[in-house]
Design an enzyme around this catalytic site. Structure first.
Site: not given
Length: 410
Positions: A170-172
């Site tokens: 999700a972050d990347m």
């Protein structure tokens, strides 16, 4: 290739983000030539500085996501610190933040406030749920978005809790979407002359990553809900993980041509001619039988390497399920320059993952390691017009802060 033609050369980015999505976003901009100034709070700094792995007081996590940046450590609650920040933002092209919506308005760093100061500013916000909607104020991390978005529900063995994704999808994924949005807005600014507020949400990005679950649900009238299928995909037979005597490998023979080559390898012409497995609809309907053929064959081979060699020779896409030491020793990893070695002022030689950008006319290799906390306080303040006496006073009174290791630099 040179660094002179980097596509974002001349762009100044203020990175007031922490942990992962924001820092990864601005690290990518730095790799493409932007001047990125990492702004941190005194003493604690970016929360990523305390994240594993720690060696000699330095975080590998922080080093990886902040290479190529300058470091400014400033007390923004002090009016003098905020004034310096505002001077800096007046010179910037991009501002990146990943705080909960509304938090930076209280600090004097909201989009409306900064766009009045610098109308050309591209202001990129990254948050769990975005700046609108009933949950915009809720806290969240990548794991929260991965779970709520329906991604985790499709992972793992039926009847068991889904496993954690040991990589920060999700972050990347949100970070790289932020890169695309920033670059698009910079391009649009050429004709409009104005910046914009970019509102990136981890939750939105995880919903957008679904490749078939959403359309399956709607096109089936709400009856088709993807569920856990273990080590393969029930909609794509054969496409999954298979055991070998000394490890595991993945095989992707979900299309007709690849299946026929695989069938001929593991079962001869008889299996290749078996109409139960001709076409994806038939293979899916007879999935368990197809899986049994493949697993029986992989376990009958002397090793995982032997499986891969035979599959490669037959033209069937496959790969070993590698551990990280195997990845780092892989000739393809090395040939593509996916590990970079840097000289760090505290740790000496460090090796970290590279970014995947490859351009024909420039070199995106990192130009410097991640900054020590407050490493570039003096040079940034000088460039903004502060005198030596003014800088000394800001340092003495704690408005500007640097970690002790900075004082040891020559």
């Amino acid at each position: 290739m040179t660094q002179q033609n980097l596509p974002l050369a001349g762009i100044r980015v203020i990175d007031y983000s922490h942990f992962l999505a924001g820092p990864f976003l601005s690290r990518c901009l730095a790799a493409m030539g932007a001047e990125v100034i990492k702004v941190e709070r005194p003493r604690e700094g970016d929360a990523g500085r305390t994240h594993a792995m720690i060696k000699d007081g330095q975080s590998g996590y922080f080093l990886q996501q902040n290479m190529g940046k300058q470091g400014l450590c400033i007390d923004l609650k002090d009016p003098r610190g905020l004034a310096l920040m505002h001077k800096l933002i007046a010179t910037a092209d991009v501002f990146v933040e990943n705080y909960r919506p509304g938090a930076l308005e209280k600090l004097g760093l909201g989009y409306k406030q900064l766009s009045e100061l610098n109308p050309k500013l591209v202001y990129c916000s990254v948050s769990a749920y975005g700046h609108t909607g009933p949950d915009s104020g809720r806290p969240g991390f990548g794991l929260i978005a991965e779970a709520r978005s329906g991604a985790l529900a499709q992972l793992g063995v039926p009847g068991e809790p889904p496993p954690l994704l040991r990589i920060p999808v999700a972050d990347m994924y949100t970070g790289i979407h932020g890169v695309a949005a920033v670059c698009a807005t910079l391009l649009g600014r050429v004709t409009s002359g104005k910046g914009q507020h970019i509102d990136m949400a981890l939750y939105d990005c995880m919903i957008s990553i679904h490749d078939y679950a959403v359309q399956c649900y709607y096109m089936s009238g709400g009856t088709e809900i993807p569920v856990q299928t273990g080590h393969d995909q029930s909609e794509s037979t054969i496409y999954g993980v298979f055991p070998a005597r000394d490890g595991n490998l993945v095989i992707a023979a979900q299309v007709d041509d690849a299946w026929k080559r695989l069938a001929r390898l593991i079962g001869g012409e008889a299996l290749a001619a078996d109409t139960r497995f001709h076409g994806s609809v038939n293979r899916n309907a007879n999935r368990l039988a197809a899986l049994d053929y493949v697993r029986t064959w992989t376990m009958a081979q002397p090793s995982r390497a032997a499986c891969a060699a035979a599959l490669d020779a037959a033209g069937v896409p496959c790969a070993p399920v590698n551990t990280i030491d195997e990845v780092l020793a892989d000739p393809q990893t090395i040939a593509r320059g996916m590990i970079v070695e840097q000289d760090h002022p505290v740790l000496g030689k460090v090796k970290l993952p590279n970014l995947p950008f490859r351009f024909s006319g420039c070199d995106t290799s990192p130009r410097s390691p991640a900054p020590l906390m407050g490493q570039h306080n003096v040079s940034i303040a000088q460039a903004l017009g502060y005198s030596a006496g003014e800088i000394d006073a800001l340092v003495r009174e704690g408005v500007l802060y640097n970690e002790p290791a900075v004082d040891q630099l020559t």
